[in-house]
Design an enzyme around this catalytic site. Structure first.
Site, PDB file in Angstrom:
ATOM      1  N   SER A 137       0.792  -1.182  -0.040  1.00  0.00           N
ATOM      2  CA  SER A 137       0.060  -0.001  -0.204  1.00  0.00           C
ATOM      3  C   SER A 137       1.102   1.315   0.012  1.00  0.00           C
ATOM      4  CB  SER A 137      -0.784  -0.070   1.239  1.00  0.00           C
ATOM      5  OG  SER A 137      -1.476   1.212   1.300  1.00  0.00           O
ATOM      6  N   TYR A 162      -2.275  -1.738  11.054  1.00  0.00           N
ATOM      7  CA  TYR A 162      -2.424  -1.960   9.530  1.00  0.00           C
ATOM      8  C   TYR A 162      -1.282  -1.333   8.687  1.00  0.00           C
ATOM      9  CZ  TYR A 162      -3.943  -1.517   4.779  1.00  0.00           C
ATOM     10  OH  TYR A 162      -4.032  -1.421   3.324  1.00  0.00           O
ATOM     11  N   LYS A 166       1.843  -3.756   6.550  1.00  0.00           N
ATOM     12  CA  LYS A 166       2.311  -3.742   5.111  1.00  0.00           C
ATOM     13  C   LYS A 166       3.865  -3.304   5.154  1.00  0.00           C
ATOM     14  CE  LYS A 166      -1.774  -4.458   3.029  1.00  0.00           C
ATOM     15  NZ  LYS A 166      -2.062  -5.811   2.485  1.00  0.00           N
TER      16      LYS A 166
HETATM   17  C1  UD1 Z   1      -6.794   4.378   3.949  1.00  0.00           C
HETATM   18  C2  UD1 Z   1      -5.720   4.135   4.804  1.00  0.00           C
HETATM   19  C3  UD1 Z   1      -4.706   3.254   4.009  1.00  0.00           C
HETATM   20  C4  UD1 Z   1      -5.358   2.140   3.392  1.00  0.00           C
HETATM   21  C5  UD1 Z   1      -6.265   2.645   2.390  1.00  0.00           C
HETATM   22  C6  UD1 Z   1      -7.063   1.250   2.028  1.00  0.00           C
HETATM   23  C7  UD1 Z   1      -5.748   5.701   6.473  1.00  0.00           C
HETATM   24  C8  UD1 Z   1      -5.041   6.845   7.198  1.00  0.00           C
HETATM   25  N1  UD1 Z   1      -5.357   5.148   5.413  1.00  0.00           N
HETATM   26  O1  UD1 Z   1      -6.390   5.299   2.910  1.00  0.00           O
HETATM   27  O2  UD1 Z   1      -3.723   3.000   4.836  1.00  0.00           O
HETATM   28  O3  UD1 Z   1      -4.195   1.714   2.601  1.00  0.00           O
HETATM   29  O4  UD1 Z   1      -7.285   3.150   3.279  1.00  0.00           O
HETATM   30  O5  UD1 Z   1      -8.213   1.654   1.309  1.00  0.00           O
HETATM   31  O6  UD1 Z   1      -6.727   5.277   7.032  1.00  0.00           O
HETATM   32  N2  UD1 Z   1     -12.573  10.632   3.805  1.00  0.00           N
HETATM   33  C9  UD1 Z   1     -13.573  11.531   4.185  1.00  0.00           C
HETATM   34  N3  UD1 Z   1     -14.790  10.981   4.609  1.00  0.00           N
HETATM   35  C10 UD1 Z   1     -14.827   9.563   4.896  1.00  0.00           C
HETATM   36  C11 UD1 Z   1     -13.891   8.728   4.425  1.00  0.00           C
HETATM   37  C12 UD1 Z   1     -12.684   9.470   3.961  1.00  0.00           C
HETATM   38  O7  UD1 Z   1     -13.663  12.685   4.023  1.00  0.00           O
HETATM   39  O8  UD1 Z   1     -16.020   9.141   5.166  1.00  0.00           O
HETATM   40  C13 UD1 Z   1     -11.330  11.313   3.122  1.00  0.00           C
HETATM   41  C14 UD1 Z   1     -10.154  11.197   3.880  1.00  0.00           C
HETATM   42  O9  UD1 Z   1      -9.912  12.085   4.762  1.00  0.00           O
HETATM   43  C15 UD1 Z   1      -9.176  10.923   2.943  1.00  0.00           C
HETATM   44  C16 UD1 Z   1      -9.796  10.567   1.434  1.00  0.00           C
HETATM   45  O10 UD1 Z   1     -11.123  10.691   2.078  1.00  0.00           O
HETATM   46  O11 UD1 Z   1      -8.767  12.515   2.522  1.00  0.00           O
HETATM   47  C17 UD1 Z   1      -9.839   8.992   1.319  1.00  0.00           C
HETATM   48  O12 UD1 Z   1      -9.869   8.263   2.492  1.00  0.00           O
HETATM   49  P1  UD1 Z   1      -9.943   6.774   2.432  1.00  0.00           P
HETATM   50  O13 UD1 Z   1     -11.041   6.427   1.403  1.00  0.00           O
HETATM   51  O14 UD1 Z   1     -10.073   6.436   3.835  1.00  0.00           O
HETATM   52  O15 UD1 Z   1      -8.419   6.294   2.126  1.00  0.00           O
HETATM   53  P2  UD1 Z   1      -7.078   6.764   2.772  1.00  0.00           P
HETATM   54  O16 UD1 Z   1      -7.237   7.476   3.963  1.00  0.00           O
HETATM   55  O17 UD1 Z   1      -6.219   7.337   1.560  1.00  0.00           O
END
Ligand code: UD1
Length: 351
Positions: A137, A162, A166
């Site tokens: 990842s 997690y 990785k």
């Molecule tokens: C997350 C994990 C990463 C993992 C990946 C797997 C964290 C810090 N990182 O990545 O280690 O490999 O998932 O898929 O959790 N967001 C919102 N609202 C939500 C959910 C997310 O605003 O309900 C935003 C987050 O702040 C971020 C973006 O959307 O900016 C993407 O979030 P997400 O889909 O959870 O992925 P990552 O955080 O990049």
């Protein structure tokens, strides 16, 4: 030593092959002519995936697929798999993957993710199979100093167990190559996989409240949740919301097939980023999904989520130059396919 073989001659063990990325990869492998053995304990996947995969690839290709319900950490079961099938290469997806849960259950995460990998490589070695593709990842890059991220960008401290699993499995697999140069290891660092197969038959099916953005947005679109919670709009990005490199899961799956073809007959350890090279903000995703589902999706701005980075996106030049792989699908297609899956399967694989 890795022998050069045609796809028809190559039997690929896919651990976690019933999961989101695993199932899409199995489809691409079967369509690419490979023989496939899935080992999955179905702890976070449905057996229905298997029928859906067969529906997509057709009866003839589905004959090249076998499924064994087992935990990869179950050494006896895994040895039986290697006794039964002449496994040539392994793609290792099986593992726990919920970031938040890993913080509250570190023992379970380290024990499962590291434990199953150690059993797997030990059994592989015993059966003379030393070719492995690992599902890593972009989380290993942590909070980046510079963008885009190349494979030479430094690995940073993980922010949760997690992420550490990785990080550590990458280390374990690269140590194998140092100890025995006959190993052939490919570490694939995924950026943010979203979307679903174009057929709408397979897709992401998270249990409970989704942690990741896309499945959450998709559930808002289908009416299962009220509104999208945007975690922070005060980041140093064009619209203040977090930026990620979202990649269509079918492109990601194709990256695994490209990796298998590339590693054919090689040894060593190689790392590839799999992303699109484009960053997209949370608000841009909400907008793109609204366009895909034909209605403005409501959202509220909330506080930042602890552990989130401001922005990351990949430089995928290496995967293009060495493996001839490049992501083809854009955000509109990712949202369209995700919506197609979600709207036809509002409760995922449940009846
Ligand atoms: C997350 C994990 C990463 C993992 C990946 C797997 C964290 C810090 N990182 O990545 O280690 O490999 O998932 O898929 O959790 N967001 C919102 N609202 C939500 C959910 C997310 O605003 O309900 C935003 C987050 O702040 C971020 C973006 O959307 O900016 C993407 O979030 P997400 O889909 O959870 O992925 P990552 O955080 O990049």
């Amino acid at each position: 030593m890795s022998l050069e073989k045609t796809p028809a001659e190559t039997c690929v063990l896919v651990t976690g092959g019933a999961g989101f990325i695993g199932s899409h990869t199995v489809v691409e492998l079967l369509e690419g002519g490979y023989q496939v053995v899935i080992v999955d304990d179905l702890s976070n996947a449905s057996e229905k995936v298997l029928g859906r995969i067969a529906q997509i690839v057709g009866a003839e290709a589905a004959e090249r697929l076998s499924f064994i319900r087992a935990d990869v950490a179950d050494r006896d079961a895994l040895e039986t798999v290697f006794e039964t099938f002449a496994i040539d290469r392994v793609i290792h997806f099986a593992g726990f993957k919920a970031v938040g849960e890993s913080v509250s259950k570190p023992i379970e995460y380290y024990s499962n993710n590291l434990g199953n990998t150690l059993v797997l490589v030990d059994v592989m070695r015993a059966y003379g199979c030393k070719d492995i593709v690992f599902s890593s990842s972009a989380t290993v890059y942590g909070d980046p100093d510079a963008l885009p991220l190349t494979e030479l960008s430094p690995k940073k401290m993980a922010t949760n167990p997690y992420g550490w699993t990785k990080w550590m499995i990458e280390q374990i697999l690269s140590d194998l190559v140092v100890a025995d140069p006959a190993w052939n290891v490919v570490l694939l660092r995924y950026f943010n996989p979203i979307g679903a197969h174009g057929s709408g038959l397979i897709g992401e099916d998270p249990k409970g409240i989704p942690n990741n953005l896309l499945p959450y947005v998709a559930q808002v679109a289908v009416g299962k949740r009220d509104c999208v919670h945007v975690f922070g709009n005060d980041y140093d990005t064009p619209d203040g919301t977090g930026v990620r490199d979202y990649i269509h899961v079918v492109d990601l799956a194709a990256g695994h097939v490209a990796a298998l073809a590339w590693m054919n007959g090689r040894t060593g350890c190689e790392i590839f980023n799999l992303g699109t090279g484009t960053g997209t903000s949370v608000l841009e995703i909400v907008k793109a999904f609204s366009a895909a589902c034909g209605r403005e999706l409501p959202y509220v701005i909330e506080a930042r989520r602890p552990g989130d980075v401001t922005a990351n996106w990949a430089d995928c030049t290496k995967a293009h130059e060495l493996m001839g792989w490049t992501a083809k699908r854009g955000i509109a297609e990712m949202c369209r396919d995700s919506w197609n899956w979600q709207s036809h399967n509002p409760d995922g694989y449940e009846d």
